[in-house]
Every structure is written in structure tokens, then in C-alpha cells.
Scaffold this motif. Structure first.
Motif, PDB file in Angstrom:
ATOM      1  N   VAL A   1       0.842  -1.186   0.000  1.00  0.00           N
ATOM      2  CA  VAL A   1       0.000   0.000   0.000  1.00  0.00           C
ATOM      3  C   VAL A   1       0.881   1.243   0.000  1.00  0.00           C
ATOM      4  O   VAL A   1       1.844   1.332   0.763  1.00  0.00           O
ATOM      5  N   VAL A   2       0.548   2.188  -0.862  1.00  0.00           N
ATOM      6  CA  VAL A   2       1.262   3.463  -0.941  1.00  0.00           C
ATOM      7  C   VAL A   2       0.313   4.578  -0.532  1.00  0.00           C
ATOM      8  O   VAL A   2      -0.801   4.673  -1.058  1.00  0.00           O
ATOM      9  N   VAL A   3       0.735   5.395   0.413  1.00  0.00           N
ATOM     10  CA  VAL A   3      -0.061   6.523   0.888  1.00  0.00           C
ATOM     11  C   VAL A   3       0.666   7.811   0.517  1.00  0.00           C
ATOM     12  O   VAL A   3       1.762   8.072   1.021  1.00  0.00           O
ATOM     13  N   ILE A   4       0.061   8.592  -0.375  1.00  0.00           N
ATOM     14  CA  ILE A   4       0.650   9.870  -0.790  1.00  0.00           C
ATOM     15  C   ILE A   4      -0.037  10.978   0.000  1.00  0.00           C
ATOM     16  O   ILE A   4      -1.178  11.344  -0.265  1.00  0.00           O
ATOM     17  N   GLY A   5       0.647  11.508   0.984  1.00  0.00           N
ATOM     18  CA  GLY A   5       0.074  12.496   1.896  1.00  0.00           C
ATOM     19  C   GLY A   5       0.184  11.993   3.314  1.00  0.00           C
ATOM     20  O   GLY A   5      -0.467  11.005   3.683  1.00  0.00           O
ATOM     21  N   ALA A   6       1.004  12.636   4.118  1.00  0.00           N
ATOM     22  CA  ALA A   6       1.286  12.152   5.471  1.00  0.00           C
ATOM     23  C   ALA A   6       0.730  13.087   6.535  1.00  0.00           C
ATOM     24  O   ALA A   6       1.324  13.267   7.594  1.00  0.00           O
ATOM     25  N   GLY A   7      -0.424  13.678   6.244  1.00  0.00           N
ATOM     26  CA  GLY A   7      -1.095  14.516   7.223  1.00  0.00           C
ATOM     27  C   GLY A   7      -1.961  13.686   8.152  1.00  0.00           C
ATOM     28  O   GLY A   7      -1.803  12.464   8.261  1.00  0.00           O
ATOM     29  N   ALA A   8      -2.902  14.348   8.805  1.00  0.00           N
ATOM     30  CA  ALA A   8      -3.744  13.675   9.792  1.00  0.00           C
ATOM     31  C   ALA A   8      -4.494  12.501   9.190  1.00  0.00           C
ATOM     32  O   ALA A   8      -4.554  11.407   9.762  1.00  0.00           O
TER      33      ALA A   8
ATOM     34  N   ASN B   1       2.820  -3.924   4.669  1.00  0.00           N
ATOM     35  CA  ASN B   1       3.754  -3.214   3.782  1.00  0.00           C
ATOM     36  C   ASN B   1       3.140  -1.887   3.358  1.00  0.00           C
ATOM     37  O   ASN B   1       2.307  -1.833   2.453  1.00  0.00           O
ATOM     38  N   ILE B   2       3.526  -0.806   4.024  1.00  0.00           N
ATOM     39  CA  ILE B   2       2.991   0.526   3.735  1.00  0.00           C
ATOM     40  C   ILE B   2       4.146   1.478   3.448  1.00  0.00           C
ATOM     41  O   ILE B   2       5.063   1.622   4.262  1.00  0.00           O
ATOM     42  N   THR B   3       4.089   2.107   2.283  1.00  0.00           N
ATOM     43  CA  THR B   3       5.050   3.164   1.935  1.00  0.00           C
ATOM     44  C   THR B   3       4.311   4.489   1.964  1.00  0.00           C
ATOM     45  O   THR B   3       3.313   4.662   1.268  1.00  0.00           O
ATOM     46  N   MET B   4       4.778   5.407   2.781  1.00  0.00           N
ATOM     47  CA  MET B   4       4.124   6.700   2.918  1.00  0.00           C
ATOM     48  C   MET B   4       5.013   7.805   2.360  1.00  0.00           C
ATOM     49  O   MET B   4       6.237   7.770   2.523  1.00  0.00           O
ATOM     50  N   LEU B   5       4.374   8.768   1.704  1.00  0.00           N
ATOM     51  CA  LEU B   5       5.111   9.900   1.137  1.00  0.00           C
ATOM     52  C   LEU B   5       4.531  11.208   1.631  1.00  0.00           C
ATOM     53  O   LEU B   5       3.306  11.339   1.783  1.00  0.00           O
ATOM     54  N   ASP B   6       5.408  12.169   1.891  1.00  0.00           N
ATOM     55  CA  ASP B   6       4.977  13.534   2.159  1.00  0.00           C
ATOM     56  C   ASP B   6       5.473  14.424   1.017  1.00  0.00           C
ATOM     57  O   ASP B   6       5.871  13.919  -0.040  1.00  0.00           O
ATOM     58  N   SER B   7       5.475  15.710   1.199  1.00  0.00           N
ATOM     59  CA  SER B   7       5.858  16.627   0.118  1.00  0.00           C
ATOM     60  C   SER B   7       7.318  16.489  -0.285  1.00  0.00           C
ATOM     61  O   SER B   7       7.720  16.938  -1.359  1.00  0.00           O
TER      62      SER B   7
ATOM     63  N   LYS C   1       5.207  10.562  11.656  1.00  0.00           N
ATOM     64  CA  LYS C   1       5.837  10.092  10.424  1.00  0.00           C
ATOM     65  C   LYS C   1       6.930   9.059  10.705  1.00  0.00           C
ATOM     66  O   LYS C   1       7.118   8.112   9.927  1.00  0.00           O
ATOM     67  N   LYS C   2       7.640   9.227  11.806  1.00  0.00           N
ATOM     68  CA  LYS C   2       8.701   8.277  12.143  1.00  0.00           C
ATOM     69  C   LYS C   2       8.165   6.853  12.236  1.00  0.00           C
ATOM     70  O   LYS C   2       8.870   5.887  11.912  1.00  0.00           O
ATOM     71  N   ALA C   3       6.920   6.733  12.685  1.00  0.00           N
ATOM     72  CA  ALA C   3       6.322   5.400  12.824  1.00  0.00           C
ATOM     73  C   ALA C   3       6.182   4.703  11.478  1.00  0.00           C
ATOM     74  O   ALA C   3       6.035   3.478  11.422  1.00  0.00           O
TER      75      ALA C   3
END
Length: 427
Positions: A193-200, A216-222, A237-239
Motif C-alpha cells: 500500500v502506498v499513501v501519498i500524503g502524510a497529514g492527519a 507493507n505501507i510506503t508513505m510519502l509527504d511533500s 511520520k517516524k512510525a
């Protein structure tokens, strides 16, 4: 100025000299037409319920509107896609949230806009007024401040505290994911799973996917992929920092089973869609322009399930599917908090309802004749009146099971019948 913009401005203003500006008002629920009724509504008769509540604070649920009243509270720092526009500029949105509470779940709500922005002031203010209400809906408070505010208020307050910006999208997209898994035959623990946007909202969604079994989660912020080599991450985000060489959205999208977009327009390219695994799912939730338009995404994949935040496309991720009914269930059992189990119960109820035959009135509202469980219908419609029964009862039952309900001898079938009668009597 567009026609719709002018119509919206006119909608919010009084239509005549006897009307009120805005969208909400006060409904008096008891008669006050005689001297005796006036004496009971106020002095001297009002003293008697006061004395009962003095003896037992829980009697406030019996003698006041506390048990059907939610406060919608914001500081105006993250209003829709408008950003930090100020507390009063956000008031139309908070009034609108109150309208949705009432229209969809018969819950009374009042909006409270706070002209304070530091964490301690917000927490102290909300904690001081919380007992007036049956629940607190935090709204449009910027991350990462919102995480600490909600966490601490949940510890302090004796009523449910729910930041819908965090959890609303999580509940709805989790429901969609449950059904997408069933259609594809995939298992949650096998997904990428890819999450684009690491806000609330992004953090809350990822948390719920983990609770569902996703590993398996990949998270992206700006700044790109959130990885263990970065030194600019807050605690939330560290989590989700992972050891990976992926750095860009395109890197992360390769062989992904799901992409969740909570960012902005055009953040998902056709090349990214093409690189995803078989039978992929995309929730492109940016409004009004999603990360990728459904027609464009489908032009490169015919095995794709896609949803957006817009009502003019199939599979709308709309928070109104969640928060009114979650609070309805929580209020009716006098819950002291909204647990993770209650949120998951709401997701599972939504997923199950999507498999039921779609009523004619729902299809008519959407002007569609193809509304049946499948790639174009994995999430129920907000116009489905059965949401009140399915979601609220599931949430109430979960509250009882979790030991956070204040009611005694909860009867699930009797409660469902009560909700059904409420739905049947709705305008």
C-alpha cells in the motif's frame, strides 16, 4: 464570479427579513405555550431536574439534550483545501457539518470556533466545556498539532472525542479496501500500500490498514518517501519510516496493490498506474481535482478499481458515510470514547451494506442504473437510508463489547428497530 459561486453565497444568506443567515438554528422540543409550560421550561420547575442531576451527574442524559448533542470544534487552521483561513472563515464549514449530523443521523450539533491556536489552550478550552455535550467532533485542526490534541482530550474527557479529518477517510477507505480484497482474492497481509500524503488523514488511514492486517505501507509527504534515512520527521511520520531505496512516488508505485492519494492534483501519473500490481485499487481523494482523474487512470488499466472524493464519480469517499452514524451509535449507548474497534465496526458495516441490493431511490439520486456490488460500487451511497441502521448499530454494539458504553442491558435487535423507525420517519 461563477453562477454556482453566487448561488452558494445566496444560499447562506437570509432569504427574507424574518429568516436567519447561516444554515443552522435552534429547535425547541417541548411546548411553551401556557403559563404552566413556561413554569416548567424555566423557573420554578426547571429546578427539579437540576437537583436530580446534582444527585447523579448521569441524569443529565435523562433531563437535558446532552445525549443527542455534539460539538463541532475547530480553530480554522486546516479548513477543507483552503488551509489556515482563520476560525470565523471556517464557520460555514462547521455549520455545514452540523447540518450533516442532523440530516443524516438526527443528531443535534453546534459549531464552536476557537480563536486560539496553541495546543494547551485548545485542550483546556475543549476539556472545560466537554461535559455539556454527548460527544466532541474536532474538525479542521492542522497536523501534527491535531494528533496531540485528540490524544490528550480522549484521556481527559468523559465523552467521545473524534477528529474526523483523521478518522473519517480512514473508516471509508478501509471499507472500500475490505471489498476490493474480496473481489481480487488478495489478502491484507500480502498487500503493498502506498499513501501519498502524510497529514492527519494519511496517518489515520495507514493505522486502520495496519489494524486490518496490512504490513507493507510506503508513505510519502511533500519531500518524497518517508524512509529511515530522513532526519526531518515528526513522531507520527517516524512510525512509518521504512528502510528502502525508493524516493519518489513513481518508485513507490511499482507493484503496489493500492495507492491512497490525500495530497493534490496530478500526483498520480499514468505511468504509475501502469506499474501497479494486478487488480489495483486507487483512492484519489484530493478535492476538487483528484490526484488522477478516473477516466485517465482507466485508460491504462482495465482491471482497476478507483474512487475519489467527488460525488460525480463512482465510489465516492465521503466522510458523511461515517461520522454521523458513528456518533449516533456512540451517543445512544452513552459511550465515553470511540475505540479502534468501533471504527473498524463502522468500516465492516459499510463494506457489508455495499453488497446489498441498491434501493431504487438511491439509484435515482445518482441517475445510475448500474449500481450493484462490483468495481463501480464498492462503497455505499450517502443517500442510502439503511446506513443509519447498519453503521450505528454496529458501532453501538462494538462500544458495548469494548466496555465503554454507559447503558445497561443493551438489546441490539431493539436498537436496530428504533433506528429503523427513525429512518422510516425521516423526511
Amino acid at each position: 464570479m461563477s453562477t454556482f459561486e453566487q448561488e452558494s453565497l445566496d444560499y447562506h444568506k437570509a432569504r427574507n427579513q424574518f429568516d436567519s443567515n447561516g444554515k443552522i438554528g435552534t429547535l425547541i422540543t417541548k411546548p411553551c405555550d401556557t403559563v404552566k409550560e413556561l413554569a416548567m421550561a424555566y423557573s420554578p420547575g426547571v429546578a427539579y431536574p437540576c437537583l436530580e442531576i446534582e444527585k447523579d451527574i448521569d441524569a443529565a442524559y435523562d433531563y437535558t439534550n446532552k445525549g443527542n448533542l455534539v460539538a463541532v470544534i475547530s480553530d480554522g487552521t486546516a479548513v477543507l483545501g483552503l488551509g489556515d483561513i482563520g476560525h470565523l472563515a471556517g464557520k460555514p464549514v462547521m455549520e455545514g457539518k452540523c447540518v450533516l449530523f442532523k440530516a443524516f443521523a438526527h443528531v443535534d450539533a453546534v459549531d464552536i470556533e476557537l480563536n486560539v491556536h496553541d495546543t494547551e489552550s485548545i485542550i483546556a478550552t475543549v476539556a472545560a466545556i466537554a461535559d455539556t455535550f454527548g460527544g466532541i467532533n474536532l474538525e479542521d485542526i492542522a497536523a501534527p498539532q491535531c494528533f496531540e490534541i485528540e490524544t490528550r482530550l480522549k484521556e481527559i474527557c468523559n465523552v467521545p472525542v473524534f477528529h474526523d479529518d483523521q478518522h473519517g477517510t480512514a473508516v471509508i477507505t478501509t471499507a472500500g479496501l475490505i471489498n476490493a480484497l474480496e473481489m481480487s482474492g488478495k489478502k491484507a497481509e500480502e498487500l503493498k500500500v502506498v499513501v501519498i500524503g502524510a497529514g492527519a488523514s494519511g496517518i489515520a488511514c495507514a493505522n486502520m490498514y495496519k489494524a486490518l492486517g496490512v504490513k507493507n505501507i510506503t508513505m510519502l509527504d511533500s519531500k518524497g518517501v518517508i524512509h529511515t534515512g530522513r532526519t526531518d520527521l515528526n513522531e507520527q511520520k517516524k512510525a512509518y519510516a521504512i528502510d528502502t531505496t525508493d524516493r519518489t512516488p513513481a518508485d513507490a508505485a511499482k507493484n503496489a496493490d493500492m495507492i491512497l492519494g490525500l495530497s493534490g492534483p496530478d500526483q498520480i501519473s499514468t505511468d504509475m498506474v501502469a506499474s501497479m500490481a494486478a487488480n489495483p485499487i486507487i483512492f484519489a481523494c484530493a478535492n476538487p481535482t483528484p490526484e488522477i482523474m478516473p477516466a485517465l487512470a482507466k485508460s491504462v488499466r482495465d482491471d482497476l478499481i478507483i474512487g475519489t472524493g467527488r460525488s460525480d464519480f463512482a465510489n465516492q469517499v465521503n466522510n458523511v458515510l461515517g461520522f454521523p452514524f458513528i456518533f449516533r451509535g456512540a451517543l445512544d449507548v452513552r459511550a465515553t470514547k470511540i475505540t479502534e474497534n468501533m471504527k473498524m465496526a463502522a468500516s465492516k458495516a459499510l463494506a457489508a451494506l455495499a453488497k446489498e441490493s441498491v434501493p431504487d431511490y438511491v439509484a435515482k439520486a445518482h441517475k445510475r442504473d448500474d449500481m450493484a456490488f462490483g468495481p463501480e460500487y464498492i462503497i455505499p451511497s450517502p443517500f442510502d437510508k439503511r446506513l443509519l441502521v447498519w453503521v450505528s448499530s454496529a458501532v453501538a454494539q462494538a462500544a458495548v463489547e469494548d466496555g465503554v458504553a454507559g447503558v445497561k442491558d443493551f438489546n441490539l435487535e431493539a436498537y436496530k428497530a428504533k433506528l429503523q423507525a427513525m429512518a422510516d420517519n425521516a423526511k
